[in-house]
Design a protein around this motif. Sequence first.
Motif, PDB file in Angstrom:
ATOM      1  N   ALA A 107      -4.768   2.000  -0.839  1.00 19.33           N
ATOM      2  CA  ALA A 107      -4.793   1.283  -2.196  1.00 19.33           C
ATOM      3  C   ALA A 107      -4.035   0.207  -2.211  1.00 19.33           C
ATOM      4  O   ALA A 107      -2.963   0.082  -1.598  1.00 19.33           O
ATOM      5  N   ARG A 108      -4.445  -0.780  -2.674  1.00 20.38           N
ATOM      6  CA  ARG A 108      -3.605  -1.911  -2.551  1.00 20.38           C
ATOM      7  C   ARG A 108      -2.488  -1.948  -3.411  1.00 20.38           C
ATOM      8  O   ARG A 108      -1.496  -2.873  -3.134  1.00 20.38           O
ATOM      9  N   ARG A 109      -2.234  -1.222  -4.326  1.00 18.54           N
ATOM     10  CA  ARG A 109      -0.930  -1.031  -4.840  1.00 18.54           C
ATOM     11  C   ARG A 109       0.160  -0.558  -4.060  1.00 18.54           C
ATOM     12  O   ARG A 109       1.381  -0.936  -4.313  1.00 18.54           O
ATOM     13  N   ARG A 110      -0.181  -0.009  -3.047  1.00 18.29           N
ATOM     14  CA  ARG A 110       0.871   0.427  -1.917  1.00 18.29           C
ATOM     15  C   ARG A 110       1.409  -1.056  -1.349  1.00 18.29           C
ATOM     16  O   ARG A 110       2.855  -1.193  -1.222  1.00 18.29           O
ATOM     17  N   LEU A 111       0.411  -1.801  -1.311  1.00 17.44           N
ATOM     18  CA  LEU A 111       1.093  -3.173  -0.713  1.00 17.44           C
ATOM     19  C   LEU A 111       2.052  -3.882  -1.717  1.00 17.44           C
ATOM     20  O   LEU A 111       3.145  -4.590  -1.221  1.00 17.44           O
ATOM     21  N   TYR A 112       1.526  -3.814  -3.014  1.00 11.03           N
ATOM     22  CA  TYR A 112       2.656  -4.354  -4.170  1.00 11.03           C
ATOM     23  C   TYR A 112       4.016  -3.686  -4.145  1.00 11.03           C
ATOM     24  O   TYR A 112       5.204  -4.054  -4.217  1.00 11.03           O
ATOM     25  N   GLN A 113       3.795  -2.235  -3.913  1.00 11.04           N
ATOM     26  CA  GLN A 113       4.850  -1.349  -3.784  1.00 11.04           C
ATOM     27  C   GLN A 113       5.948  -1.767  -2.624  1.00 11.04           C
ATOM     28  O   GLN A 113       7.256  -1.929  -2.772  1.00 11.04           O
ATOM     29  N   ALA A 114       5.332  -2.075  -1.651  1.00  9.63           N
ATOM     30  CA  ALA A 114       5.977  -2.415  -0.439  1.00  9.63           C
ATOM     31  C   ALA A 114       6.842  -3.675  -0.700  1.00  9.63           C
ATOM     32  O   ALA A 114       7.985  -3.859  -0.272  1.00  9.63           O
ATOM     33  N   GLN A 115       6.170  -4.720  -1.132  1.00  9.83           N
ATOM     34  CA  GLN A 115       6.437  -6.094  -1.429  1.00  9.83           C
ATOM     35  C   GLN A 115       7.889  -6.135  -2.134  1.00  9.83           C
ATOM     36  O   GLN A 115       8.625  -6.924  -2.080  1.00  9.83           O
ATOM     37  N   ALA A 116       7.976  -4.939  -3.133  1.00 13.41           N
ATOM     38  CA  ALA A 116       9.221  -5.059  -3.912  1.00 13.41           C
ATOM     39  C   ALA A 116      10.448  -4.446  -3.199  1.00 13.41           C
ATOM     40  O   ALA A 116      11.670  -4.576  -3.835  1.00 13.41           O
ATOM     41  N   PHE A 117      10.068  -4.026  -2.117  1.00  6.72           N
ATOM     42  CA  PHE A 117      11.480  -3.760  -1.408  1.00  6.72           C
ATOM     43  C   PHE A 117      12.287  -4.773  -0.798  1.00  6.72           C
ATOM     44  O   PHE A 117      11.692  -6.112  -0.424  1.00  6.72           O
TER      45      PHE A 117
END
Lengths: 388, 264
Positions: free
Chosen positions: A75-85
Amino acid sequence: MKRRTPLAWSNLTYERRKLVTAIAGVAFAVLLMFMFRGFENALYDSQIQLLTRLNGDIVMVNRIKYTMFVPEQFARRRLYQAQAFDGVDAAYALYIRDGAAWKNPQTKKVRALRVLAFNPSEPVLPLPGILANREKLTMPWTALMDEKARTEVGQVAAGTVSELGERQIEIVGTFSLGTDFASINGNLVMSDQNFIRYFGQVGPDEQSRSLGTVDIGLLKLAPGANAEELVQVLSDRLPKDVSVYTKEDFVKKELDYWRNNTSIGFVFSLLTTMSFIVGIILVYQILYTDVSDHWAEYATLKAIGYNNVYLLTIVLQQALILAVLGFIPGYLIALVLYDLTTNATGLLMQMTLWRGVNLLIATFMMCLISGLIAVRKVQATDPAEVFS
Amino acid sequence: MIHHSTAPSFEFNDIGLADDQYAVRIRNLSHHFGTGDLKTQVLYDINLDLKRGQIVILTGPSGSGKTTLISLIGALRSAQSGSLKVLGKELVGLNKAQLVEVRRNIGFIFQAHNLFDSLTASQNVEMAVELLEDWGEKRAKAAEILAKVGLASRVHYKPKALSGGQKQRVAIARALVNEPALILADEPTAALDKKSGREVVTLMQKLAKEQGRTILIVTHDNSILDVADRIINLVDGRLESDQSLETFVNTHDPKSLDRRMFIM
Ligand SMILES: Nc1ncnc2c1ncn2[C@@H]1O[C@H](COP(=O)(O)OP(=O)(O)OP(=O)(O)O)[C@@H](O)[C@H]1O
Ligand SMILES: [Mg+2]
């Protein structure tokens, strides 16, 4: 000055024709080893050439995608989640379609290409041909063609119009990547928007794609961030449906897959070993013949007071001279054949310094082993027999 | 004439002579080939002294043990029993490495010249000089000895460009270059025609006399007997006779001897 009579060199070079045959023999064995090693390395190198060129410090994939062959997305939202780190500067999505039906513009025959898609404004795959054509990629129904695609794909240049998945496509430029087992014929690069145009709505037998799922996620590190630590943090904190690797580990994992799950390594190691043994036999023949031809002379040397150690050094010197003289032409011919093979097959035949040195050492070993076997003949010569 | 029943010993009466006046002293030397049932004796209780400076010819029928004897003296084989002193060193009981050392003091001339085709005459001779680790003068030494054997103009020729006699002379130069006190030659003329054979032997004689070398030559060639101070006859592994040249000629059937030697 301590200058011995160069007996090894003199005997070896005395008969030109014999010398040429000997060098040709060694060169042939060297060439065989280079070719087999070259194919083996090319198969491995080809498998990772796309991965090593991707612009990311950390790679994110679906947990069950253990090799590039597995067509699983996350899921692409995992990428967004990661970006927040903390420590993550940017996150890019790469969409892949294996086996897209491309029609050869000349023969009209359909060939499977791998499609790589991403947002053209992001430096996901920063190859010269791609960077130069980013603007053109934003136009609908366009793509870039891999220059190293197999010839079955047809003559393709900027402006070529053909079909992809039964829909018209215009090639607006080219880039250089190369084939591998997952993209036997070659690659197409297009924008993520065009990816949806072609694969968003496909027939019932195929999987329709959206931009909601990603094949490979790439993370860029902020200055000063540590990749290993971040991989640890992301693996701990993100849901377990994704796996996170440093790019290095991801490339290594892919290589390990090919090493451990295919016979490539075994087959080519076997072939290389056989060439090595053929080389030993050839060189042994050459050295043994020299010893037999000069048997009486060597026995005379022993009679007048030379010991076995001296005779050993003569034979080993000859072995080493043959190694050097045979390696040079073998190496040069291999360079030419590497080039020819690369052009003909698209396989990445690379000569690196380390690989050259490696086989030079192997060649020395080959000749030394032959020398050690052949020298037993000289050592067995009985000096008393020169009198009979 | 002495017969098989008694083991003859030669020059034992020179009791006054010290050990170092002999190049070779042999006492009760026997030699066997093979082991077990195949064990055969080829030399029986040999006693023989060679004084320094002597030229000795060893003759005898084929298979009588001449080559065996000369290869024992030359430290090419391990001596088994009795005593064999060469240049003052006892050879019985030496190991292979020690035998190699002994050989470095002996000049060998073989039936075949055994020169390396790939090396020049000079280089073939230099190979012997290098045994002495004499790097600086090896060129000069080789050239000098090659000049002495009459090959001054052939120093840099390879064997293929030399005649049979010339090749054998290079081999002689190789044997003599280190000035060995003892020179052993097994049929040095067998591969040569009469004339070159004669030249080669005369050359050996001349060099030996000039430099006081001891030479032991094994030969079947009666035409060269006249160079010898002594002629020793070996029959069936036993010393048959040991005579000066004149006695040898007188006691042997003249028909079997080469007439030419009387002319010379
Ligand atoms: N290496 C060996 N092993 C076994 N027997 C041997 C060996 N060398 C020689 N003989 C035997 O020893 C005997 C003496 O041989 P040798 O070569 O010394 O004779 P020779 O006098 O030199 O003969 P020729 O005049 O033919 O050269 C012969 O019977 C021979 O067969
Ligand atoms: Mg003999």
